[in-house]
Design an enzyme around this catalytic site. Structure first.
Site, PDB file in Angstrom:
ATOM      1  N   THR A 125       0.825  -1.215   0.000  1.00 28.02           N
ATOM      2  CA  THR A 125       0.000   0.000   0.000  1.00 28.02           C
ATOM      3  C   THR A 125       0.854   1.258   0.000  1.00 28.02           C
ATOM      4  O   THR A 125       1.999   1.236   0.480  1.00 28.02           O
ATOM      5  CB  THR A 125      -0.913   0.003   1.250  1.00 28.02           C
ATOM      6  OG1 THR A 125      -1.577   1.262   1.366  1.00 28.02           O
ATOM      7  CG2 THR A 125      -0.095  -0.207   2.518  1.00 28.02           C
ATOM      8  N   ASP A 126       0.288   2.340  -0.483  1.00 25.76           N
ATOM      9  CA  ASP A 126       0.986   3.626  -0.416  1.00 25.76           C
ATOM     10  C   ASP A 126       1.032   4.171   1.010  1.00 25.76           C
ATOM     11  O   ASP A 126       1.806   5.077   1.311  1.00 25.76           O
ATOM     12  CB  ASP A 126       0.337   4.652  -1.347  1.00 25.76           C
ATOM     13  CG  ASP A 126      -1.132   4.921  -1.051  1.00 25.76           C
ATOM     14  OD1 ASP A 126      -1.716   4.240  -0.174  1.00 25.76           O
ATOM     15  OD2 ASP A 126      -1.717   5.802  -1.697  1.00 25.76           O
ATOM     16  N   GLU A 127       0.249   3.594   1.915  1.00 23.70           N
ATOM     17  CA  GLU A 127       0.200   4.108   3.280  1.00 23.70           C
ATOM     18  C   GLU A 127       1.504   3.885   4.051  1.00 23.70           C
ATOM     19  O   GLU A 127       1.718   4.502   5.091  1.00 23.70           O
ATOM     20  CB  GLU A 127      -0.994   3.514   4.029  1.00 23.70           C
ATOM     21  CG  GLU A 127      -2.319   3.916   3.416  1.00 23.70           C
ATOM     22  CD  GLU A 127      -3.507   3.559   4.281  1.00 23.70           C
ATOM     23  OE1 GLU A 127      -3.399   3.667   5.514  1.00 23.70           O
ATOM     24  OE2 GLU A 127      -4.544   3.168   3.714  1.00 23.70           O
ATOM     25  N   TYR A 152      -1.880  -0.550  10.954  1.00 32.15           N
ATOM     26  CA  TYR A 152      -2.028  -1.179   9.639  1.00 32.15           C
ATOM     27  C   TYR A 152      -0.842  -0.866   8.733  1.00 32.15           C
ATOM     28  O   TYR A 152      -0.182  -1.772   8.206  1.00 32.15           O
ATOM     29  CB  TYR A 152      -3.328  -0.726   8.965  1.00 32.15           C
ATOM     30  CG  TYR A 152      -3.324  -0.945   7.463  1.00 32.15           C
ATOM     31  CD1 TYR A 152      -3.129  -2.217   6.938  1.00 32.15           C
ATOM     32  CD2 TYR A 152      -3.502   0.124   6.579  1.00 32.15           C
ATOM     33  CE1 TYR A 152      -3.111  -2.422   5.563  1.00 32.15           C
ATOM     34  CE2 TYR A 152      -3.487  -0.081   5.215  1.00 32.15           C
ATOM     35  CZ  TYR A 152      -3.286  -1.347   4.703  1.00 32.15           C
ATOM     36  OH  TYR A 152      -3.252  -1.551   3.350  1.00 32.15           O
ATOM     37  N   LYS A 156       2.247  -3.346   7.215  1.00 27.77           N
ATOM     38  CA  LYS A 156       2.549  -3.520   5.798  1.00 27.77           C
ATOM     39  C   LYS A 156       3.983  -3.087   5.485  1.00 27.77           C
ATOM     40  O   LYS A 156       4.667  -3.715   4.665  1.00 27.77           O
ATOM     41  CB  LYS A 156       1.561  -2.738   4.948  1.00 27.77           C
ATOM     42  CG  LYS A 156       0.151  -3.290   4.942  1.00 27.77           C
ATOM     43  CD  LYS A 156       0.083  -4.713   4.368  1.00 27.77           C
ATOM     44  CE  LYS A 156       0.317  -4.740   2.871  1.00 27.77           C
ATOM     45  NZ  LYS A 156       0.154  -6.111   2.321  1.00 27.77           N
TER      46      LYS A 156
END
Length: 336
Positions: A125-127, A152, A156
Site C-alpha cells: 500500500t501507499d500508506e 495497519y 505492511k
C-alpha cells in the site's frame, strides 16, 4: 497451464484480480483465503471450476502454505500475495490481527518460497509512506522513505522490508507493488466509498470525516489487477513498482460526487468525528510502471469508474445488506 496461488483471493482486491486473470490469461488459480469477515465466497461464485480452486485456510499456517507453494511446479507459476488485514479503524481498535496476518503471514510465505524457489509478487500500500502536505507538489515514488502512521501501515511496511530482505539474503524471486486507494465491486461496506453509497441506497445519509480535506489517490480495482498482472509478466525481480491512476480527490469531493451521481444535493451530508491520526494526503507517481512496463489504466475517469461502482452496489444489495447494520452500529459507537 500456468498456476497462480493467490492469497486473499476471496477478498475485495484479490477477487477482482482473480476475475481479471481468468478474463485476460489462460492461467489456473488456486485461492488461499481464511474467509474472514471481509472476504466472501460469492465473489468467486460462477467462475470456471476447472480453473479456480478455493482452499480455506490461514496464510500463517506454515504446513498448509508449504504444501500449496510446493505444488507449484511450472517455471511460470507464481504466488501473488493479497492477503492482509487492511482497515485502518480496525487496526486502531485491535492491532494484533494485523501483526499476525500482515507480518507473520508474509514471513510464512517467504519461508516456503525460499524452500521451493517459486516466483512471488507482494502487494502493498501507499500508506507505508505516511502522508504528504495538502499543498505539497510532490508524489510518492519508489524511493520515498517509509513513515507509517497506523498499526495497519506499520505492519505492511514491516512486510515490505521482509520481502526485500529475503530477496537480497536468500535470492527469492520477488517483485513488490505499492498501490493507492482502491474502489470497485466486492469492497466491504465498512470502507469509505461503499459506506457512503450503501448509506444512500439504504435510505440513510452520507458521512464525512472531519472537514473532508484529506486527499486519497483513487484507482479502480480492475486497473490495480491489470497492473499486478503486468508486473508478473514483465517486472524485474527485486524491483518495486508504484500503482496509481492519477485519481487524487479530497474526501469532500468524493462524497459530493457520490451524491451528485445518485441524484442528490451535493451538500446533503453529515460531518462526523475525524479518524485519529488521519493521514492528510496520499499521491502516487506511477511513472516507472508506465514507462518501463508499458502499463496504463482503463478507468482514466474517476467519475466513470465511480458510476459503475454505484450501479454494482445497487444491483447487489443481497450481498451487502446483511452486513450493513452491524457496520453502522460500530461506527456509531465512535461518533462516526
Amino acid at each position: 497451464m500456468r498456476t497462480l496461488l493467490v492469497t486473499g483471493g476471496a477478498g475485495f482486491i484479490g477477487s477482482n484480480f482473480v476475475h481479471h486473470v481468468l478474463e485476460h490469461s489462460d492461467a489456473r488459480v488456486v485461492v488461499l483465503d481464511a474467509l474472514t469477515y471481509a472476504a466472501s465466497r460469492e465473489a468467486l461464485a460462477g467462475l470456471p471450476q476447472g480453473r479456480v480452486e478455493l482452499v480455506v485456510g490461514d496464510v500463517t499456517d506454515a504446513a498448509l502454505v508449504d504444501r500449496l507453494v510446493g505444488g507449484l511446479s511450472g517455471e511460470d507459476d507464481a504466488v501473488v500475495h493479497f492477503a492482509a488485514e487492511s482497515h485502518n479503524d480496525n487496526s486502531l481498535n485491535d492491532p494484533s490481527p494485523f501483526i499476525s496476518t500482515n507480518i507473520t503471514g508474509t514471513f510464512t510465505l517467504l519461508e516456503a518460497l525460499c524452500k521451493h524457489g517459486v516466483r512471488f509478487h507482494h502487494v502493498s500500500t501507499d500508506e507505508v509512506y505516511g502522508d504528504l502536505a495538502l499543498d505539497d507538489p510532490e508524489r510518492f515514488t519508489e524511493t520515498t522513505p517509509y513513515r507509517p502512521s497506523s498499526p495497519y501501515s506499520a505492519s505492511k511496511a514491516s512486510a515490505d522490508h521482509l520481502v526485500r530482505a529475503w530477496v537480497r539474503s536468500f535470492g527469492v524471486r520477488a517483485t513488490l507493488s505499492n498501490c493507492s486507494n482502491n474502489y470497485g465491486p466486492w469492497q466491504h461496506v465498512e470502507k469509505f466509498i461503499p459506506r457512503q453509497v450503501t448509506n444512500l441506497l439504504a435510505g440513510g445519509r452520507v458521512k464525512l470525516y472531519g472537514s473532508g480535506a484529506n486527499v486519497r489517490d483513487w484507482i479502480h480495482a480492475d486497473d490495480h489487477s491489470s497492473a499486478v498482472l503486468t508486473i508478473l509478466e514483465k517486472g524485474r525481480a527485486g524491483e518495486t513498482y508504484l500503482v496509481g491512476a492519477d485519481g487524487e480527490r479530497s474526501n469532500l469531493e468524493v462524497v459530493r460526487l457520490v451524491l451528485e451521481l445518485m441524484g442528490r444535493d451535493p451538500d446533503d451530508f453529515d460531518h462526523v468525528a475525524d479518524r485519529p491520526g488521519h493521514d492528510l494526503r496520499y499521491a502516487i507517481d506511477p511513472t516507472k510502471l508506465r514507462t518501463q512496463l508499458g502499463w496504463s489504466p482503463r478507468f482514466t475517469s474517476f467519475e466513470e469508474g465511480l458510476a459503475r461502482t454505484i450501479d454494482w452496489y445497487a444491483a447487489h444489495e443481497d450481498w451487502w445488506g446483511p452486513k450493513k447494520a452491524a457496520v453502522e452500529a460500530a461506527y456509531a459507537t465512535q461518533g462516526q
